[in-house]
Scaffold this motif. Structure first.
Motif, PDB file in Angstrom:
ATOM      1  N   ASN A  24      -8.363   4.394  -5.021  1.00 49.40           N
ATOM      2  CA  ASN A  24      -8.322   3.930  -3.639  1.00 49.40           C
ATOM      3  C   ASN A  24      -6.925   3.408  -3.303  1.00 49.40           C
ATOM      4  N   PRO A  25      -6.519   3.549  -2.045  1.00 54.87           N
ATOM      5  CA  PRO A  25      -5.230   2.971  -1.641  1.00 54.87           C
ATOM      6  C   PRO A  25      -5.305   1.444  -1.705  1.00 54.87           C
ATOM      7  N   GLN A  26      -4.166   0.809  -1.884  1.00 58.03           N
ATOM      8  CA  GLN A  26      -4.142  -0.646  -1.977  1.00 58.03           C
ATOM      9  C   GLN A  26      -4.319  -1.313  -0.619  1.00 58.03           C
ATOM     10  N   THR A  27      -3.976  -0.579   0.449  1.00 62.12           N
ATOM     11  CA  THR A  27      -4.082  -1.110   1.803  1.00 62.12           C
ATOM     12  C   THR A  27      -4.874  -0.152   2.682  1.00 62.12           C
ATOM     13  N   THR A  39     -13.286  -1.747  -7.099  1.00 62.18           N
ATOM     14  CA  THR A  39     -13.124  -2.272  -8.460  1.00 62.18           C
ATOM     15  C   THR A  39     -13.201  -3.797  -8.480  1.00 62.18           C
ATOM     16  N   PHE A  40     -13.026  -4.433  -7.312  1.00 62.68           N
ATOM     17  CA  PHE A  40     -12.980  -5.882  -7.141  1.00 62.68           C
ATOM     18  C   PHE A  40     -11.724  -6.492  -7.770  1.00 62.68           C
ATOM     19  N   LYS A  41     -10.797  -5.617  -8.117  1.00 61.35           N
ATOM     20  CA  LYS A  41      -9.468  -6.066  -8.510  1.00 61.35           C
ATOM     21  C   LYS A  41      -8.532  -5.996  -7.306  1.00 61.35           C
ATOM     22  N   GLU A  42      -9.069  -5.490  -6.193  1.00 61.73           N
ATOM     23  CA  GLU A  42      -8.273  -5.374  -4.980  1.00 61.73           C
ATOM     24  C   GLU A  42      -7.853  -6.762  -4.477  1.00 61.73           C
ATOM     25  N   ASN A  43      -6.638  -6.842  -4.001  1.00 57.56           N
ATOM     26  CA  ASN A  43      -6.146  -8.077  -3.394  1.00 57.56           C
ATOM     27  C   ASN A  43      -6.524  -8.038  -1.909  1.00 57.56           C
ATOM     28  N   PRO A  44      -7.422  -8.918  -1.445  1.00 59.66           N
ATOM     29  CA  PRO A  44      -7.866  -8.870  -0.049  1.00 59.66           C
ATOM     30  C   PRO A  44      -6.726  -8.939   0.966  1.00 59.66           C
ATOM     31  N   LEU A  46      -3.621  -7.906   0.607  1.00 59.27           N
ATOM     32  CA  LEU A  46      -2.946  -6.605   0.601  1.00 59.27           C
ATOM     33  C   LEU A  46      -3.850  -5.528   1.177  1.00 59.27           C
ATOM     34  N   LEU A  47      -5.148  -5.606   0.872  1.00 62.95           N
ATOM     35  CA  LEU A  47      -6.108  -4.597   1.337  1.00 62.95           C
ATOM     36  C   LEU A  47      -6.196  -4.569   2.862  1.00 62.95           C
ATOM     37  N   LEU A  48      -6.293  -5.731   3.463  1.00 61.92           N
ATOM     38  CA  LEU A  48      -6.384  -5.809   4.921  1.00 61.92           C
ATOM     39  C   LEU A  48      -5.020  -5.593   5.570  1.00 61.92           C
ATOM     40  N   GLY A  49      -3.971  -5.965   4.854  1.00 66.09           N
ATOM     41  CA  GLY A  49      -2.608  -5.706   5.306  1.00 66.09           C
ATOM     42  C   GLY A  49      -2.315  -6.236   6.696  1.00 66.09           C
ATOM     43  N   LYS A  50      -1.631  -5.401   7.485  1.00 70.98           N
ATOM     44  CA  LYS A  50      -1.261  -5.781   8.854  1.00 70.98           C
ATOM     45  C   LYS A  50      -2.285  -5.294   9.872  1.00 70.98           C
ATOM     46  N   ASN A  51      -3.426  -4.834   9.392  1.00 70.90           N
ATOM     47  CA  ASN A  51      -4.486  -4.410  10.306  1.00 70.90           C
ATOM     48  C   ASN A  51      -5.037  -5.606  11.068  1.00 70.90           C
ATOM     49  N   ARG A  52      -5.625  -5.327  12.210  1.00 72.33           N
ATOM     50  CA  ARG A  52      -6.270  -6.394  12.982  1.00 72.33           C
ATOM     51  C   ARG A  52      -7.686  -6.608  12.454  1.00 72.33           C
ATOM     52  N   PHE A  53      -8.028  -7.849  12.191  1.00 70.63           N
ATOM     53  CA  PHE A  53      -9.380  -8.168  11.719  1.00 70.63           C
ATOM     54  C   PHE A  53      -9.731  -9.582  12.141  1.00 70.63           C
ATOM     55  N   TYR A  54     -11.030  -9.853  12.128  1.00 70.99           N
ATOM     56  CA  TYR A  54     -11.521 -11.189  12.493  1.00 70.99           C
ATOM     57  C   TYR A  54     -11.974 -11.906  11.224  1.00 70.99           C
ATOM     58  N   LYS A 103     -10.471 -13.840  -3.721  1.00 74.33           N
ATOM     59  CA  LYS A 103     -11.013 -12.752  -4.537  1.00 74.33           C
ATOM     60  C   LYS A 103     -12.084 -12.028  -3.720  1.00 74.33           C
ATOM     61  N   LEU A 104     -12.180 -10.721  -3.917  1.00 72.71           N
ATOM     62  CA  LEU A 104     -13.155  -9.935  -3.178  1.00 72.71           C
ATOM     63  C   LEU A 104     -14.546 -10.100  -3.781  1.00 72.71           C
ATOM     64  N   ILE A 105     -15.475 -10.627  -2.979  1.00 71.52           N
ATOM     65  CA  ILE A 105     -16.859 -10.791  -3.413  1.00 71.52           C
ATOM     66  C   ILE A 105     -17.633  -9.500  -3.185  1.00 71.52           C
ATOM     67  N   GLY A 106     -17.411  -8.876  -2.031  1.00 77.22           N
ATOM     68  CA  GLY A 106     -18.121  -7.651  -1.703  1.00 77.22           C
ATOM     69  C   GLY A 106     -17.811  -7.185  -0.300  1.00 77.22           C
ATOM     70  N   VAL A 107     -18.524  -6.163   0.122  1.00 76.61           N
ATOM     71  CA  VAL A 107     -18.334  -5.608   1.464  1.00 76.61           C
ATOM     72  C   VAL A 107     -19.677  -5.094   1.973  1.00 76.61           C
ATOM     73  N   SER A 108     -19.890  -5.247   3.283  1.00 78.19           N
ATOM     74  CA  SER A 108     -21.113  -4.757   3.916  1.00 78.19           C
ATOM     75  C   SER A 108     -20.773  -3.867   5.097  1.00 78.19           C
ATOM     76  N   VAL A 109     -21.602  -2.851   5.287  1.00 82.79           N
ATOM     77  CA  VAL A 109     -21.502  -1.989   6.463  1.00 82.79           C
ATOM     78  C   VAL A 109     -22.886  -1.928   7.097  1.00 82.79           C
ATOM     79  N   PHE A 110     -22.965  -2.286   8.366  1.00 89.06           N
ATOM     80  CA  PHE A 110     -24.232  -2.268   9.107  1.00 89.06           C
ATOM     81  C   PHE A 110     -24.072  -1.330  10.292  1.00 89.06           C
ATOM     82  N   PHE A 111     -25.043  -0.421  10.486  1.00 85.00           N
ATOM     83  CA  PHE A 111     -24.945   0.475  11.633  1.00 85.00           C
ATOM     84  C   PHE A 111     -26.305   1.063  11.994  1.00 85.00           C
ATOM     85  N   THR A 112     -26.406   1.515  13.220  1.00 83.35           N
ATOM     86  CA  THR A 112     -27.585   2.227  13.690  1.00 83.35           C
ATOM     87  C   THR A 112     -27.172   3.641  14.048  1.00 83.35           C
TER      88      THR A 112
END
Length: 202
Positions: A24-27, A39-44, A46-54, A103-112
């Motif tokens: 996977n890419p780092q960002t 892998t959960f070795k990802e640096n959050p 760096l992963l989110l980078g300069k992207n916009r997020f809440y 540290k990255l605990i996990g990720v969720s995706v919710f959709f209909t």
């Protein structure tokens, strides 16, 4: 000459393996990021980078901050590509759960969706984790709950039909952060990650 040929074959073999099973890419952004290959070795950061997020705080019953929820979507970051196996989930919001020590605990995706994608989702998860699926007894069939416990991660998938649409939630959790040492139910609200409402089949 023989040594040179062997060396060339090794390089080709290594390149072929990496191409077939890319990391996977780092960002997030540009290259595809596969959730099933976390892998959960990802640096959050760096992963989110300069992207916009809440980013919002997650608190326990004593009002102490125990984690952060970082929500990112393609709507505000056009270059983001995220998939679960062969399924593109880029158009949905991804909730990255991050610990207080980053540290990255996990990720969720919710959709209909108007489409029934349950079998396709199961196929993609089982392509890598079929041997780790946990059989559980379910009193109700809605939502249907599927659960995998691999050495490095827990995958939790719920599926339900509601008013003509299909509702999906997929969560992938670092197995080192478990229910015995951390209140995962506070981080993954509405999901029975700890299987408190279910019993495992023998």
């Amino acid at each position: 000459m023989t040594n040179l040929l062997i060396c060339a074959m090794c390089i080709f073999h290594t390149y072929a393996c990496q191409s077939h099973n890319p990391e996977n890419p780092q960002t997030l952004g540009g290259k595809n990021f596969r959730l099933d290959k976390l892998t959960f070795k990802e640096n959050p950061t760096l992963l989110l980078g300069k992207n916009r997020f809440y980013k919002t705080s997650i608190k326990d019953n004593n009002d102490r901050i125990i984690a952060f929820n970082c929500v990112i979507s393609k709507k505000e970051n056009a270059a983001i590509k995220v998939s679960l196996g062969d399924i593109d989930v880029s158009k949905y919001k991804c909730d990255f759960k991050v610990s207080t020590n980053n540290k990255l605990i996990g990720v969720s995706v919710f959709f209909t969706s108007p489409k029934d994608q349950k079998d396709m989702i199961l196929k993609n998860i089982n392509a890598l984790y079929k041997d780790y699926q946990i059989s559980i007894n379910q009193a109700n069939t809605s939502p249907s709950v599927y659960h995998w416990e691999a050495p490095d991660k827990i995958i939790h998938f719920t599926y339900a039909a509601f008013e003509g649409d299909y509702v999906y939630q997929i969560s992938i959790i670092n197995s080192k952060v478990n229910c015995s040492n951390f209140p995962l139910e506070k981080v993954f609200v509405g999901e029975d990650i700890c299987l408190k409402e279910y019993t495992r089949k023998r």
